[in-house]
Design a protein around this motif. Sequence first.
Motif, mmCIF file in Angstrom:
data_model
loop_
_atom_site.group_PDB
_atom_site.id
_atom_site.type_symbol
_atom_site.label_atom_id
_atom_site.label_comp_id
_atom_site.label_asym_id
_atom_site.label_seq_id
_atom_site.Cartn_x
_atom_site.Cartn_y
_atom_site.Cartn_z
ATOM 1 N N ALA A 44 0.832 -1.212 0.000
ATOM 2 C CA ALA A 44 0.000 0.000 0.000
ATOM 3 C C ALA A 44 0.869 1.267 0.000
ATOM 4 O O ALA A 44 0.644 2.185 -0.802
ATOM 5 N N ILE A 45 1.877 1.288 0.883
ATOM 6 C CA ILE A 45 2.786 2.452 0.926
ATOM 7 C C ILE A 45 3.494 2.597 -0.424
ATOM 8 O O ILE A 45 3.626 3.690 -0.972
ATOM 9 N N ASN A 46 3.925 1.448 -0.962
ATOM 10 C CA ASN A 46 4.627 1.429 -2.243
ATOM 11 C C ASN A 46 3.733 1.959 -3.379
ATOM 12 O O ASN A 46 4.190 2.706 -4.245
ATOM 13 N N GLU A 47 2.450 1.578 -3.360
ATOM 14 C CA GLU A 47 1.527 2.050 -4.410
ATOM 15 C C GLU A 47 1.360 3.565 -4.333
ATOM 16 O O GLU A 47 1.293 4.236 -5.363
ATOM 17 N N VAL A 48 1.285 4.106 -3.097
ATOM 18 C CA VAL A 48 1.181 5.568 -2.945
ATOM 19 C C VAL A 48 2.415 6.242 -3.556
ATOM 20 O O VAL A 48 2.302 7.240 -4.281
ATOM 21 N N MET A 49 3.599 5.643 -3.302
ATOM 22 C CA MET A 49 4.831 6.184 -3.908
ATOM 23 C C MET A 49 4.740 6.179 -5.442
ATOM 24 O O MET A 49 5.097 7.147 -6.104
ATOM 25 N N TRP A 50 4.246 5.065 -5.988
ATOM 26 C CA TRP A 50 4.114 4.956 -7.453
ATOM 27 C C TRP A 50 3.106 5.961 -7.995
ATOM 28 O O TRP A 50 3.290 6.518 -9.084
ATOM 29 N N ILE A 51 2.007 6.187 -7.243
ATOM 30 C CA ILE A 51 0.982 7.129 -7.707
ATOM 31 C C ILE A 51 1.552 8.554 -7.714
ATOM 32 O O ILE A 51 1.344 9.315 -8.666
ATOM 33 N N VAL A 52 2.310 8.914 -6.651
ATOM 34 C CA VAL A 52 2.965 10.231 -6.606
ATOM 35 C C VAL A 52 3.957 10.350 -7.768
ATOM 36 O O VAL A 52 3.997 11.367 -8.477
ATOM 37 N N TYR A 53 4.727 9.266 -7.987
ATOM 38 C CA TYR A 53 5.689 9.246 -9.099
ATOM 39 C C TYR A 53 4.964 9.452 -10.437
ATOM 40 O O TYR A 53 5.394 10.263 -11.274
ATOM 41 N N GLY A 54 3.856 8.727 -10.618
ATOM 42 C CA GLY A 54 3.066 8.855 -11.854
ATOM 43 C C GLY A 54 2.510 10.261 -12.022
ATOM 44 O O GLY A 54 2.491 10.799 -13.137
ATOM 45 N N ALA A 55 2.067 10.868 -10.902
ATOM 46 C CA ALA A 55 1.511 12.225 -10.960
ATOM 47 C C ALA A 55 2.601 13.233 -11.361
ATOM 48 O O ALA A 55 2.370 14.112 -12.199
ATOM 49 N N LEU A 56 3.810 13.067 -10.768
ATOM 50 C CA LEU A 56 4.916 13.981 -11.086
ATOM 51 C C LEU A 56 5.364 13.814 -12.545
ATOM 52 O O LEU A 56 5.779 14.765 -13.192
ATOM 53 N N ARG A 57 5.289 12.585 -13.047
ATOM 54 C CA ARG A 57 5.655 12.287 -14.443
ATOM 55 C C ARG A 57 4.476 12.547 -15.397
ATOM 56 O O ARG A 57 4.616 12.372 -16.611
ATOM 57 N N GLU A 58 3.310 12.880 -14.826
ATOM 58 C CA GLU A 58 2.067 13.042 -15.585
ATOM 59 C C GLU A 58 1.788 11.816 -16.458
ATOM 60 O O GLU A 58 1.474 11.928 -17.642
ATOM 61 N N ASP A 59 1.935 10.633 -15.836
ATOM 62 C CA ASP A 59 1.760 9.353 -16.535
ATOM 63 C C ASP A 59 0.492 8.674 -16.000
ATOM 64 O O ASP A 59 0.492 8.081 -14.920
ATOM 65 N N LEU A 71 -6.084 -0.134 -4.082
ATOM 66 C CA LEU A 71 -7.431 -0.486 -3.632
ATOM 67 C C LEU A 71 -7.472 -1.934 -3.129
ATOM 68 O O LEU A 71 -8.044 -2.226 -2.061
ATOM 69 N N MET A 72 -6.821 -2.843 -3.872
ATOM 70 C CA MET A 72 -6.808 -4.257 -3.458
ATOM 71 C C MET A 72 -5.972 -4.444 -2.198
ATOM 72 O O MET A 72 -6.326 -5.238 -1.320
ATOM 73 N N SER A 73 -4.859 -3.722 -2.086
ATOM 74 C CA SER A 73 -4.015 -3.820 -0.883
ATOM 75 C C SER A 73 -4.776 -3.339 0.340
ATOM 76 O O SER A 73 -4.741 -3.980 1.398
ATOM 77 N N LEU A 74 -5.497 -2.211 0.205
ATOM 78 C CA LEU A 74 -6.273 -1.675 1.331
ATOM 79 C C LEU A 74 -7.384 -2.643 1.716
ATOM 80 O O LEU A 74 -7.678 -2.840 2.900
#
Lengths: 94, 94
Positions: A44-59, A71-74
């Motif tokens: 879950a923590i890792n997914e948040v990191m990836w989502i922030v990374y994706g947002a910064l990369r606009e991906d 969502l599945m991890s939570l």
Amino acid sequence: MSGVDILGYAAGAITTLTFLPQVLKTYKEKSAKDVSLNMFLIAAINEVMWIVYGALREDMVIILTNAVVLLMSLTMIFFKLKYGRKEIIKQKTT
Amino acid sequence: MSGVDILGYAAGAITTLTFLPQVLKTYKEKSAKDVSLNMFLIAAINEVMWIVYGALREDMVIILTNAVVLLMSLTMIFFKLKYGRKEIIKQKTT
């Protein structure tokens, strides 16, 4: 789109669904004693990191795929807390 | 290397270790009844796809990180088959 691209997208789509069989199994059996809470906390923590990374990369692909896994991890963290406790009560009363 | 790059590498490193707590928990407790075999079968097939993708892209980071996760997935499949069977025998004899 090349064959390599298609392989990449297919691999990504399957990655998104990796936790689904565990979510369905735990939902059906209402037991999560053997499941590692830490695994899904790290995920879950890792997914948040990836989502922030994706947002910064606009991906959008990175954001969306990781949102599904988050969502599945939570869901699994919720199940683990719910059915982990049940397991303890069951052991105490039998 | 930018902050975004560092976040990406950190996220990737943590992804690699996601299955480790489950492997350690199952090794210690010798029980995998509640763990989904399908999850790790899907993960293992998926990792092979990522390794092939990484090889075609000549991307050593993708190859290595997914090789680590493949190893952990195969370990969990082995544990599930080993300790799943034990569980059934235990239930039959008690």
